[in-house]
Design a protein around this motif. Sequence first.
Motif, short mmCIF file in Angstrom:
data_model
loop_
_atom_site.label_atom_id
_atom_site.label_comp_id
_atom_site.label_asym_id
_atom_site.label_seq_id
_atom_site.Cartn_x
_atom_site.Cartn_y
_atom_site.Cartn_z
N GLY A 136 0.78 -1.24 0.00
CA GLY A 136 0.00 0.00 0.00
C GLY A 136 0.81 1.28 0.00
O GLY A 136 0.27 2.35 0.32
N PHE A 137 2.09 1.23 -0.33
CA PHE A 137 2.89 2.46 -0.46
C PHE A 137 2.43 3.26 -1.67
O PHE A 137 1.83 2.72 -2.60
N LYS A 138 2.77 4.55 -1.67
CA LYS A 138 2.59 5.36 -2.87
C LYS A 138 3.96 5.67 -3.47
O LYS A 138 4.90 6.00 -2.74
N MET A 139 4.03 5.52 -4.79
CA MET A 139 5.26 5.86 -5.50
C MET A 139 5.41 7.38 -5.53
O MET A 139 4.46 8.07 -5.90
N ARG A 140 6.57 7.91 -5.13
CA ARG A 140 6.78 9.35 -5.09
C ARG A 140 7.71 9.83 -6.19
O ARG A 140 7.45 10.83 -6.84
N GLU A 141 8.85 9.15 -6.36
CA GLU A 141 9.78 9.52 -7.43
C GLU A 141 10.44 8.24 -7.93
O GLU A 141 10.62 7.28 -7.17
N TYR A 142 10.82 8.22 -9.21
CA TYR A 142 11.67 7.12 -9.67
C TYR A 142 12.53 7.57 -10.84
O TYR A 142 12.23 8.56 -11.52
N VAL A 143 13.62 6.83 -11.02
CA VAL A 143 14.56 7.07 -12.12
C VAL A 143 14.43 5.91 -13.08
O VAL A 143 14.39 4.75 -12.66
N ARG A 144 14.36 6.20 -14.40
CA ARG A 144 14.20 5.11 -15.36
C ARG A 144 15.32 5.13 -16.40
O ARG A 144 15.83 6.19 -16.77
N PHE A 145 15.65 3.92 -16.85
CA PHE A 145 16.59 3.78 -17.96
C PHE A 145 15.87 4.13 -19.27
O PHE A 145 14.65 4.27 -19.29
N GLU A 146 16.65 4.19 -20.33
CA GLU A 146 16.05 4.51 -21.64
C GLU A 146 15.02 3.46 -22.07
O GLU A 146 14.05 3.77 -22.77
N ASN A 147 15.23 2.20 -21.62
CA ASN A 147 14.28 1.15 -22.00
C ASN A 147 13.03 1.15 -21.12
O ASN A 147 12.17 0.27 -21.23
N GLY A 148 12.93 2.12 -20.21
CA GLY A 148 11.73 2.24 -19.38
C GLY A 148 11.81 1.54 -18.04
O GLY A 148 10.97 1.75 -17.17
N LYS A 149 12.81 0.64 -17.85
CA LYS A 149 12.95 -0.07 -16.58
C LYS A 149 13.42 0.89 -15.51
O LYS A 149 14.18 1.82 -15.77
N MET A 150 13.01 0.64 -14.28
CA MET A 150 13.40 1.52 -13.17
C MET A 150 14.83 1.23 -12.72
O MET A 150 15.24 0.07 -12.59
N ALA A 151 15.57 2.31 -12.46
CA ALA A 151 16.92 2.19 -11.90
C ALA A 151 16.88 2.38 -10.39
O ALA A 151 17.74 1.86 -9.65
N SER A 152 15.91 3.14 -9.90
CA SER A 152 15.77 3.40 -8.46
C SER A 152 14.39 4.00 -8.22
O SER A 152 13.77 4.55 -9.15
N SER A 153 13.91 3.88 -6.98
CA SER A 153 12.59 4.45 -6.68
C SER A 153 12.48 4.84 -5.22
O SER A 153 13.25 4.36 -4.38
N TRP A 154 11.52 5.75 -4.94
CA TRP A 154 11.31 6.30 -3.59
C TRP A 154 9.81 6.25 -3.31
O TRP A 154 9.00 6.80 -4.08
#
Length: 332
Positions: free
Chosen positions: A176-194
């Motif tokens: 039940g967390f809410k996604m606040r920020e994330y970093v994505r690679f060029e292929n759309g996959k996430m590199a990191s998230s908060w």
Amino acid sequence: MTKEHFFDLAQLAYTEILTPTLEESLHFFTEYLGMFIVDRTEKSIYLKAYEETYHHSLKLTESTEPGVGAIGWRAVSPQGLQRRVKIIEEAGYGIGWTTGDQGYGETYQFKTPSGHVMELFWDVEYYKPLETEKTSLLNRAQKRPNRGVPVRRLDHINLMVNDVDKMSQFLTDVLGFKMREYVRFENGKMASSWLSVSNLVHEIALTLDPTAETGRLHHVAYWYGYPQNLYDVADLLKENGIFMEGGPGKHGISQAFCLYVYEPGGNRIEFFGDTGYLIFDPSFEPVVWDLKDIPGKGDIWIGAPLPPTFITYGTPIREVKQPPVPAPIMQS
Ligand SMILES: [Fe+2]
């Protein structure tokens, strides 16, 4: 119609840090960070910061390698606990109920897709200060100690994971967390998230693990709330041989004032000098950073860039041959 969102998790209550040098780690947390010993068992020592009201926020456990043990979340209510346990069980991640650890009651354990052990509970034991620890400030759990530069409370944890998308989805859909920020690679996959369950930008962050190992720790963060305290503690730690990896500096992502050090057992600990920005908008949409855009935008703008170890080093320590992203990118 917009789907109504319920937060069943209230806060990050404690973490367990594994250390091969228990007494040296204890010295770091008590003498430099002003934390209090609350309890001990044969292999573990329980600690709290002076503004924390629960029994402990840190369990230091002797181990052959550094790393992270159980990560404890308090539910918003007994009903919230039951509701969320049902969802975890149905999703197939449950381990089962335990009678709880020192200072915490009946606890539901589960294992995340990233291999980390988490615990969810409602019952807590509130800390009762000794006569000498009592303060005239009725809204403070105990006196500010006169040791080191005392941290005020646990803030967040950052985990290294092999699949940031999968673990992020577990945190949002199952916990039940809410996604606040994330970093994505060029292929759309996430590199990191908060992600968070409160007005904070994050109580948990995820960093892509460049090794095949599961269940590693990136860092645990304690909160000061005053940027000056980061300079004070950096000064103290330097003179006492504690390795400082990065900062004091200000992050783009989360906008928080930070400092990263390795405690004597090898685990990375972060200090937060302020809170960053807060989120009050119930329809807040995640902030998405493209990896290529971060230098000059999302990176540290006060203080030096973070070193390459920031994306390769975690605990337990494993050799990294190929860093997944350029060095100064992954932050907070
Ligand atoms: Fe952090």
